[in-house]
Scaffold this motif. Structure first.
Motif, PDB file in Angstrom:
ATOM      1  N   ALA A 264      -3.522   1.340  -4.245  1.00 36.00           N
ATOM      2  CA  ALA A 264      -3.493   1.485  -2.794  1.00 36.00           C
ATOM      3  C   ALA A 264      -4.148   2.788  -2.366  1.00 36.00           C
ATOM      4  O   ALA A 264      -4.785   2.856  -1.310  1.00 36.00           O
ATOM      5  N   TYR A 268      -7.058   2.869   0.372  1.00 33.25           N
ATOM      6  CA  TYR A 268      -6.900   3.670   1.582  1.00 33.25           C
ATOM      7  C   TYR A 268      -7.994   4.727   1.681  1.00 33.25           C
ATOM      8  O   TYR A 268      -8.494   5.028   2.778  1.00 33.25           O
ATOM      9  N   TYR A 342     -10.130  -5.220  -2.533  1.00 32.21           N
ATOM     10  CA  TYR A 342     -10.266  -4.197  -1.502  1.00 32.21           C
ATOM     11  C   TYR A 342     -10.006  -4.722  -0.087  1.00 32.21           C
ATOM     12  O   TYR A 342      -9.913  -3.933   0.851  1.00 32.21           O
ATOM     13  N   GLU A 343      -9.878  -6.040   0.078  1.00 39.75           N
ATOM     14  CA  GLU A 343      -9.700  -6.603   1.418  1.00 39.75           C
ATOM     15  C   GLU A 343      -8.399  -6.153   2.071  1.00 39.75           C
ATOM     16  O   GLU A 343      -8.245  -6.235   3.287  1.00 39.75           O
ATOM     17  N   ALA A 344      -7.463  -5.635   1.282  1.00 37.67           N
ATOM     18  CA  ALA A 344      -6.198  -5.163   1.845  1.00 37.67           C
ATOM     19  C   ALA A 344      -6.392  -3.957   2.754  1.00 37.67           C
ATOM     20  O   ALA A 344      -5.487  -3.607   3.520  1.00 37.67           O
ATOM     21  N   ASN A 403      -0.991   0.480   5.092  1.00 35.33           N
ATOM     22  CA  ASN A 403      -1.078   0.400   6.553  1.00 35.33           C
ATOM     23  C   ASN A 403      -0.180   1.442   7.206  1.00 35.33           C
ATOM     24  O   ASN A 403      -0.504   1.982   8.268  1.00 35.33           O
TER      25      ASN A 403
END
Length: 469
Positions: A264, A268, A342-344, A403
């Motif tokens: 993550a 990010y 990586y779409e997250a 997020n």
């Protein structure tokens, strides 16, 4: 000798900034383009977990490098123009030597202390090796930024920007591509960090060449003099601001990596770097704007300073909005280029884009505070904002993952810029960025109040009062 009218002087100053900022914008655009190409190349040839390790280590390296620079990458932009105007060449030469020697000493201490901490901690082999290589990048980056600032003070925009932005990233792309495609090597985070170190070393050599080429030759015969107490007093809040601002921008990456989710952290990091393109016009303006602020403030040219602040913010907001909208729409396709996994980062990117456009509307607030002698107040606001970001992001990451890191950083950036705008209005009488247009509008309401019917007059009066700080 005829005296040029004030209006012509203002226009010439604005035009010079526009031309210089445009040149800086082109160079920064090329550098950022190469930076994204390098991230794309690294992401293509590294697995998601390895890229996360690289991004996590680079976040720490960047923060430590700003600390190693001791704030002189900013302070020199104040001292060198002032010493040149006073023909104080011994101090001019002395402050450059003082900055470089202290930065190198701190960088070496960071290497030694960091290596000891990494070796005694129980971490993965890949993370340990990447940290050991990355620590050597700390003093190299610090000296690169300091010498680039010296070249900026000499007036060399190309020599100041290209080594750090274009050359450094270009070498990373070339070395990683050659190693993976040309030689067929299997890359990991530590080898990519070696390529990053090599690019920084070459950039430092070119910045050194530019500093030698553009220096005022009168300093060659000047014996350096040192005003260390003044320099330390000015640099202390600047080093705090530089390191804390780097931490503010990388809080999400560091926290995600610290919590053990390096995957993550890497995703990010990509989202934040892409969103930072929106700030590119503001960074370009600041390349030449910082020394101009100091000069106008020293000459008490308040009206000219306000006009330039407003014009610069208008340019940056227009360009940033265009870039932000394009990236917002193309976010999914952009992340798809980096490969599966990586779409997250798409929601995080869109959150950060909105915040960056809002921040662009404020203009060069931090530079205005630093170049007008209010660096300590700027440091207080920045430290407070960073602490708030750490607390908010840590809580939000637990609930929303990467997020949550984006939400915490976005909210902090907006609140921080609002706080700086309030300070500039109360202490300097300057309206931050495009807010100056509201000042013009409020002045016009005075004309309306005198001619409006009583009910409308009272409503307009309440509206006008509500916008006052």
């Amino acid at each position: 000798m005829p005296v040029m009218p004030r209006g012509d002087l203002e226009n010439q100053s604005a035009n010079r900034i526009a031309r210089g900022a445009f040149a800086a914008f082109i160079i920064y655009s090329a550098g950022v383009g190469l930076a994204y190409c390098s991230q794309l190349v690294i992401a293509r040839f590294l697995a998601v977990d390895a890229y996360g390790v690289y991004a996590y280590v680079m976040a720490w390296v960047t923060v430590l490098a700003y600390f190693s620079a001791l704030g002189f990458d900013i302070a020199l932009l104040r001292f060198l123009p002032a010493y040149e105007a006073e023909s104080a060449w011994p101090l001019f030469r002395g402050v450059i030597q003082y900055a470089e020697r202290r930065a190198l000493a701190v960088g070496i201490l960071i290497i030694l202390a960091g290596a000891y901490i990494v070796l005694v901690r129980d971490i993965s082999t890949q993370l340990r090796d990447t940290f050991l290589v990355g620590l050597f990048l700390v003093p190299v980056l610090a000296l690169l930024w300091i010498r680039s600032s010296v070249v900026r003070a000499f007036g060399g925009v190309l020599w100041a920007v290209a080594p750090n932005r274009v050359v450094r990233e270009g070498i990373v792309i070339g070395l990683v591509s050659l190693a993976s495609v040309g030689l067929g090597w299997s890359l990991d985070a530590s080898r990519v960090m070696m390529a990053t170190l090599a690019g920084a070393v070459v950039g430092l050599l070119l910045a050194t060449l530019g500093m030698h080429k553009l220096r005022p030759h009168v300093i060659d015969s000047a014996s350096p003099e040192y005003d260390a107490e003044v320099w330390r007093r000015a640099a202390l809040p600047l080093v705090i601001m530089a390191a804390i601002e780097a931490l503010l921008n990388r809080t999400g990456v560091i926290l995600l990596g610290w919590f053990g989710d390096t995957n993550a952290a890497g995703i990010y990091s990509l989202a934040f770097n892409i969103a930072f393109v929106v700030a590119l016009p503001l960074v370009a303006i600041n390349t030449l704007f910082a020394p101009t602020i100091s000069g106008l403030f020293a000459r008490n040219e308040q009206v000219t300073l306000q006009k330039l602040i407003t014009k610069a913010a208008t340019w940056t907001l227009a360009a940033s909005s265009f870039i932000g909208v394009a990236l917002f729409v193309l976010a999914a396709e952009l992340f798809a280029w980096f490969g599966p996994g990586y779409e997250a980062g798409v929601p995080a990117l869109r959150i950060l884009l909105i915040a960056q456009v809002i921040v662009a509307a404020g203009g060069s607030q931090l530079h205005v505070m630093m170049m007008t002698g209010h660096e300590r107040s700027a440091a207080v606001l920045l430290v407070s904002s960073t602490i708030g970001n750490l607390v908010a992001s840590a809580g939000l990451i637990g609930a929303f993952g990467l997020n949550g890191a984006a939400i915490g950083t976005a909210a902090t950036l907006i609140i921080w810029n609002l706080a700086m705008a309030l300070f500039l209005w109360r202490r300097l009488g300057l309206m931050a960025g495009v807010l100056a247009f509201f000042q013009v509008g409020l002045a016009r309401t005075g004309w309306l109040l005198a001619r409006a019917p009583p009910p409308l007059r009272r409503a307009l009066g309440r509206l006008r009062h509500s916008f006052r700080f």
